[in-house]
Motif scaffolding. Structure first.
Motif, PDB file in Angstrom:
ATOM      1  N   ARG A  22       0.854  -1.181   0.000  1.00 53.32           N
ATOM      2  CA  ARG A  22       0.000   0.000   0.000  1.00 53.32           C
ATOM      3  C   ARG A  22       0.892   1.233   0.000  1.00 53.32           C
ATOM      4  O   ARG A  22       1.970   1.227   0.602  1.00 53.32           O
ATOM      5  CB  ARG A  22      -0.903   0.016   1.241  1.00 53.32           C
ATOM      6  N   PRO A  26      -1.075   7.969  -1.269  1.00 56.90           N
ATOM      7  CA  PRO A  26      -1.540   7.909  -2.652  1.00 56.90           C
ATOM      8  C   PRO A  26      -2.400   9.122  -2.997  1.00 56.90           C
ATOM      9  O   PRO A  26      -2.970   9.759  -2.118  1.00 56.90           O
ATOM     10  CB  PRO A  26      -2.382   6.630  -2.684  1.00 56.90           C
ATOM     11  N   SER A  29      -7.353   6.115  -3.712  1.00 54.15           N
ATOM     12  CA  SER A  29      -7.460   4.695  -3.349  1.00 54.15           C
ATOM     13  C   SER A  29      -8.877   4.239  -3.626  1.00 54.15           C
ATOM     14  O   SER A  29      -9.823   5.005  -3.478  1.00 54.15           O
ATOM     15  CB  SER A  29      -7.155   4.470  -1.866  1.00 54.15           C
ATOM     16  N   THR A  31     -11.401   0.381  -3.477  1.00 62.02           N
ATOM     17  CA  THR A  31     -11.558  -1.053  -3.242  1.00 62.02           C
ATOM     18  C   THR A  31     -12.758  -1.535  -4.031  1.00 62.02           C
ATOM     19  O   THR A  31     -13.790  -0.869  -4.070  1.00 62.02           O
ATOM     20  CB  THR A  31     -11.770  -1.337  -1.737  1.00 62.02           C
ATOM     21  N   THR A  42      -7.810  -3.833  -3.455  1.00 63.48           N
ATOM     22  CA  THR A  42      -7.655  -2.429  -3.081  1.00 63.48           C
ATOM     23  C   THR A  42      -6.454  -1.888  -3.841  1.00 63.48           C
ATOM     24  O   THR A  42      -5.389  -2.518  -3.863  1.00 63.48           O
ATOM     25  CB  THR A  42      -7.440  -2.274  -1.573  1.00 63.48           C
ATOM     26  N   ASP A  44      -4.016   1.586  -4.689  1.00 60.75           N
ATOM     27  CA  ASP A  44      -3.537   2.941  -4.396  1.00 60.75           C
ATOM     28  C   ASP A  44      -2.835   3.432  -5.647  1.00 60.75           C
ATOM     29  O   ASP A  44      -2.049   2.690  -6.245  1.00 60.75           O
ATOM     30  CB  ASP A  44      -2.524   2.947  -3.243  1.00 60.75           C
ATOM     31  N   SER A  46      -0.865   6.861  -7.652  1.00 56.93           N
ATOM     32  CA  SER A  46      -0.307   8.211  -7.709  1.00 56.93           C
ATOM     33  C   SER A  46      -0.031   8.543  -9.164  1.00 56.93           C
ATOM     34  O   SER A  46       0.446   7.690  -9.916  1.00 56.93           O
ATOM     35  CB  SER A  46       0.996   8.303  -6.905  1.00 56.93           C
ATOM     36  N   CYS A 136     -10.152   5.076  -9.005  1.00 55.27           N
ATOM     37  CA  CYS A 136      -9.121   6.036  -8.571  1.00 55.27           C
ATOM     38  C   CYS A 136      -9.025   7.198  -9.552  1.00 55.27           C
ATOM     39  O   CYS A 136      -8.959   8.365  -9.147  1.00 55.27           O
ATOM     40  CB  CYS A 136      -7.760   5.345  -8.456  1.00 55.27           C
TER      41      CYS A 136
END
Length: 146
Positions: A22, A26, A29, A31, A42, A44, A46, A136
């Protein structure tokens, strides 16, 4: 028969899934959970300059969910947000509409997942990671192509 679905390529991809990781901070995120089998992914994410700069994932999923998550995780760094929306749509079409698998060197291993199209009850777990990534991107206000 369901046992025919678990080919060497799919099992190899599932076994090659990167260790759960994880991100500390980030940009987004998400899920996603399959109601059919209980698989959960899940993600994360960037971004920097519209491209994935870092990626973390925790997948508690069946072999099919692990295989798709593994392939995506190993290839996502440097990908533009728009390409990820297209990729998700291509995967949906491949599974649900007998479409062609995603193309290009980066995504060629996703063709291993084509046999899943014959098992609709397994589509959700296979698509979890793609849905989580796009969730995301939606959080970040990324533009969808088209």
């Amino acid at each position: 028969m369901l046992s025919e679905l678990y080919t060497g390529g799919i099992l190899d991809a599932a076994a090659a899934i990167p260790a759960a990781r994880r991100l500390d901070a980030p940009d987004a995120s998400a899920t996603r959970v399959s109601r059919v089998c209980g698989s959960e992914v899940t993600v994360d994410l960037s971004l920097k300059d519209g491209r994935v700069s870092d990626f973390g994932m925790e997948a508690r999923a069946c072999a099919l969910g692990q295989a798709s998550a593994s392939i995506l995780a190993r290839n996502i760094i440097g990908v533009e947000a728009g390409e990820l929306y297209i990729l998700r749509d291509q995967m949906r079409a491949m599974l649900k509409e007998s479409g062609e698998p995603p193309t290009g060197e980066r995504w060629r291993d996703l063709a291993l997942l084509q046999p899943i199209r014959d098992y609709p009850q397994r589509h959700a777990s296979t698509l979890l990671v793609f849905e989580a990534v796009c969730a995301c991107l939606d959080q970040l206000g990324c533009d969808r192509p088209g």
